[in-house]
Design a protein around this motif. Structure first.
Motif, PDB file in Angstrom:
ATOM      1  N   TYR A  29       0.830  -1.205   0.000  1.00 51.29           N
ATOM      2  CA  TYR A  29       0.000   0.000   0.000  1.00 51.29           C
ATOM      3  C   TYR A  29       0.869   1.261   0.000  1.00 51.29           C
ATOM      4  O   TYR A  29       0.637   2.204  -0.768  1.00 51.29           O
ATOM      5  N   ASP A  33      -9.728   2.922   0.145  1.00 47.19           N
ATOM      6  CA  ASP A  33      -8.888   3.680  -0.791  1.00 47.19           C
ATOM      7  C   ASP A  33      -9.147   5.180  -0.668  1.00 47.19           C
ATOM      8  O   ASP A  33      -8.202   5.988  -0.728  1.00 47.19           O
ATOM      9  N   ALA A  67     -13.284   0.311  -1.659  1.00 46.22           N
ATOM     10  CA  ALA A  67     -13.254   1.655  -2.241  1.00 46.22           C
ATOM     11  C   ALA A  67     -13.238   2.724  -1.147  1.00 46.22           C
ATOM     12  O   ALA A  67     -12.561   3.767  -1.280  1.00 46.22           O
ATOM     13  N   ARG A  70      -7.378   6.420   2.399  1.00 51.20           N
ATOM     14  CA  ARG A  70      -5.934   6.529   2.182  1.00 51.20           C
ATOM     15  C   ARG A  70      -5.595   7.750   1.311  1.00 51.20           C
ATOM     16  O   ARG A  70      -4.606   8.441   1.565  1.00 51.20           O
ATOM     17  N   GLN A  71      -6.422   7.986   0.327  1.00 48.23           N
ATOM     18  CA  GLN A  71      -6.207   9.173  -0.510  1.00 48.23           C
ATOM     19  C   GLN A  71      -6.309  10.447   0.303  1.00 48.23           C
ATOM     20  O   GLN A  71      -5.624  11.435   0.021  1.00 48.23           O
ATOM     21  N   GLY A  94       2.444   2.041  -3.212  1.00 47.39           N
ATOM     22  CA  GLY A  94       1.513   2.286  -4.300  1.00 47.39           C
ATOM     23  C   GLY A  94       1.451   1.173  -5.328  1.00 47.39           C
ATOM     24  O   GLY A  94       1.006   1.396  -6.468  1.00 47.39           O
ATOM     25  N   PHE A 151      -0.432  -1.499  -5.177  1.00 45.19           N
ATOM     26  CA  PHE A 151      -1.814  -1.938  -5.338  1.00 45.19           C
ATOM     27  C   PHE A 151      -2.695  -1.141  -4.388  1.00 45.19           C
ATOM     28  O   PHE A 151      -2.207  -0.455  -3.481  1.00 45.19           O
ATOM     29  N   SER A 152      -3.988  -1.213  -4.626  1.00 42.09           N
ATOM     30  CA  SER A 152      -4.986  -0.522  -3.816  1.00 42.09           C
ATOM     31  C   SER A 152      -5.791  -1.541  -3.007  1.00 42.09           C
ATOM     32  O   SER A 152      -5.679  -2.752  -3.223  1.00 42.09           O
ATOM     33  N   ALA A 153      -6.616  -1.045  -2.109  1.00 43.63           N
ATOM     34  CA  ALA A 153      -7.507  -1.935  -1.366  1.00 43.63           C
ATOM     35  C   ALA A 153      -8.486  -2.621  -2.311  1.00 43.63           C
ATOM     36  O   ALA A 153      -8.866  -3.781  -2.092  1.00 43.63           O
ATOM     37  N   CYS A 154      -8.904  -1.931  -3.350  1.00 41.19           N
ATOM     38  CA  CYS A 154      -9.790  -2.560  -4.343  1.00 41.19           C
ATOM     39  C   CYS A 154      -9.086  -3.710  -5.054  1.00 41.19           C
ATOM     40  O   CYS A 154      -9.703  -4.750  -5.349  1.00 41.19           O
ATOM     41  N   ASP A 155      -7.780  -3.546  -5.323  1.00 43.08           N
ATOM     42  CA  ASP A 155      -7.019  -4.648  -5.914  1.00 43.08           C
ATOM     43  C   ASP A 155      -6.982  -5.846  -4.968  1.00 43.08           C
ATOM     44  O   ASP A 155      -7.145  -6.996  -5.397  1.00 43.08           O
ATOM     45  N   GLY A 210      -7.151  -1.807   5.578  1.00 41.57           N
ATOM     46  CA  GLY A 210      -7.133  -2.441   4.266  1.00 41.57           C
ATOM     47  C   GLY A 210      -6.706  -3.894   4.274  1.00 41.57           C
ATOM     48  O   GLY A 210      -6.471  -4.479   3.216  1.00 41.57           O
TER      49      GLY A 210
END
Length: 528
Positions: free
Chosen positions: A30, A73, A70, A76-77, A33, A35-39, A87
């Motif tokens: 994470y 994510d 989502a 986190r953003q 960067g 991958f994302s939580a959605c990944d 996550g």
């Protein structure tokens, strides 16, 4: 049976190690960067869709998982970091309440899309139990930003010590080999972690139900001290006086991270009230923890009979590891005391328990339009809770002849006996300067899935005793026997609330041995 049906989910483009990765690995991904939580959520769902028809680890999957990811994510953003579980995909056992989601406890009678046959031969539809509030352990996971992947399979009411032969959903298979027993009631929680459906999971333990599945599937499992982790909103096991909830993961570090989230007092569960604070479990881990520690060894006849020759030889090798790490091994701890005689003279919880009172207390706390007691359930459903069950222990433990109220004099006497035994245990270890006990998990190799439940429960070196006294124990992977059966060792605390100390010992052992390897599942290659 096998009610869960999932569409195929495509794998995300990002490479995510769900079969051997850890919480720390996920957080690094994470932060970098990659991958994302959605990944991560998509990767979990893709594995579940492909492998769940084979393993049957789940009763239900969180179909809002992508939406939950989502939200992670977006947090986190926005710069929000909720800690090491933010996550992280976690699986919970389906005897734990999630607000608005059905709790089946594995039983067809708690599911409106199933039916039960009662002793009269009548057929009835089940009734959904939909809790209004999260169990405290689930609430704490959510507050820490964990992704709740789904609810795992278990035997009816958690009352099988060998497998998860759920009347609602059938058996869960051991990811290492379908022939092998998957181990006691938290089987689905363990299988989900071993198979990479989540990074870690929660189970419950009354007499080995965290420890056996963790050991059977080459995982780390902690049975915490009684009252260390709240169990409100969890369908009861045998007794509200020594049931616990705890983590199952691939590494000791991941178990410690989960304990930092799960442990601690809450007004929702008075059983946690004795504790003013909790240790920092992850900070206590130390690869050199065993140096200078005095470790008590297995004594035939004190906790269990002689060991099977294969287990005895393996155990000897593991004690050599401890010596190499600087531990002082103490061969006689209990044999020169009257410990065993006092233990055998107690009134067992299977002779007097408050299981049925616990069921009533659980139902009364569900809220909403749920039946508030066993009698209310019977009036609405037309059958008694337990009709049509596949659980081999339900008939014994639900017997009115041995069930009393939680505050009944007979139950209080059983609890006081257990406290007195714990006091003696703690005194023996304190007087002899013992820092922990180190035992094989079982006196015999892991049986096949069609084995004898009661015999398997009886194979434990420590199980019933530790639960009745409320002591902590952690099971750690210790390799495999020649035929591929996983094998494990247990580290038992010298007193109640020594959970952090035994996790430190387990970490030192794990780091020195690294005996776990991931299972090879259908269509996959061995992990390097």
């Amino acid at each position: 049976m096998r009610h869960l049906r999932l569409p195929a989910f495509p794998l995300p483009a990002a490479e995510i190690d769900l079969i051997s990765g850890t919480i720390a690995d996920l957080q690094v991904g994470y932060q970098e960067g990659r991958f994302s939580a959605c990944d991560v959520a998509a990767a979990c769902l893709a594995r579940i869709a492909r492998l769940e028809p084979y393993l049957n680890a789940f009763i239900s999957v969180n179909m809002a998982l992508m939406d939950d990811a989502a939200q992670i994510d977006a947090e986190r953003q926005a710069g929000v970091r909720k800690g090491p579980l933010h996550g992280v995909p976690i699986v919970i056992k389906d005897n734990m309440n999630v607000a608005g989601i059905r709790t089946t406890a594995g039983y067809a009678g708690f599911a409106s899309d199933d039916r039960v046959l009662d002793p009269s031969g009548a057929v009835f539809n089940g009734i959904d139990l939909i809790p209004e509030r999260d169990a405290s352990v689930v609430a704490r996971l959510k507050q820490a930003g964990a992704l709740i992947v789904g609810k795992s399979n278990l035997p009816d009411f958690g009352l099988d010590g060998l497998r998860a032969d759920s009347s609602y959903n059938g058996d869960t298979l051991n990811p290492y080999d379908a022939r092998f027993a998957p181990g006691a009631s938290s089987t689905g929680s363990a299988a989900a972690v071993a198979a990479g459906f989540g990074i870690a999971s929660l189970g419950t333990d009354t007499a080995g139900s965290i420890l056996f599945p963790a050991s059977a599937q080459s995982l780390v499992g902690l049975k915490p001290s009684f009252g260390m982790v709240p169990i409100d909103g969890v369908f009861p096991g045998l007794s509200s006086h020594h049931d616990v909830a705890g983590p199952i993961a691939r590494t000791v570090a991941d178990v410690a991270i989960l304990m930092d989230v799960l442990a601690g007092p809450t007004p929702a569960d008075p059983r946690t009230a004795r504790r003013a604070g909790t240790p920092d479990f992850a900070a206590a881990l130390n690869a050199d923890a065993l140096r200078g520690a005095r470790i008590g060894l297995f004594e035939p006849g004190q906790w269990a009979p002689d060991l099977h020759p294969a287990i005895a030889e393996h155990y000897r090798l593991m004690t050599d590891v401890l010596s190499g790490l600087g531990a002082e091994l103490i061969p006689v701890v209990f044999a020169d005391t009257d410990w065993r005689a006092r233990w055998e003279s107690r009134t067992s919880f299977v002779a007097t328990n408050s299981y049925l009172a616990g069921v009533d207390a659980y139902l009364s706390a569900l809220g909403g339009s749920n039946p508030s007691s066993r009698s209310a359930f019977r009036e609405r459903a037309g059958f008694e809770i337990g009709a049509g069950t596949t659980a081999p222990l339900h008939g014994l433990l639900s017997s009115a002849a041995i069930n009393v109220g939680a505050d009944d004099a007979g139950m209080i006497a059983v609890i006081e006996q257990a406290r007195a035994l714990r006091a003696q245990y703690e005194t023996i270890l304190r007087d002899k300067g013992i820092d922990a006990l180190f035992f094989p998990r079982s006196v015999n190799p892991l049986p096949d899935i069609g084995g004898d439940t009661l015999a398997y429960l009886g194979d434990q070196v420590v199980g019933t005793e530790i639960n009745e006294m409320g002591l902590p124990v952690v099971t750690v992977p210790a390799g495999f026997l020649e035929d591929g059966r996983p094998i494990a060792v247990d580290i038992v605390g010298p007193a109640i609330d020594t959970d952090a100390a035994i996790l430190a010992f387990a970490y030192a052992f794990e780091q020195a041995t690294r005996l776990r390897r991931a299972p090879v599942l259908p269509g996959e290659r061995p992990t390097p």
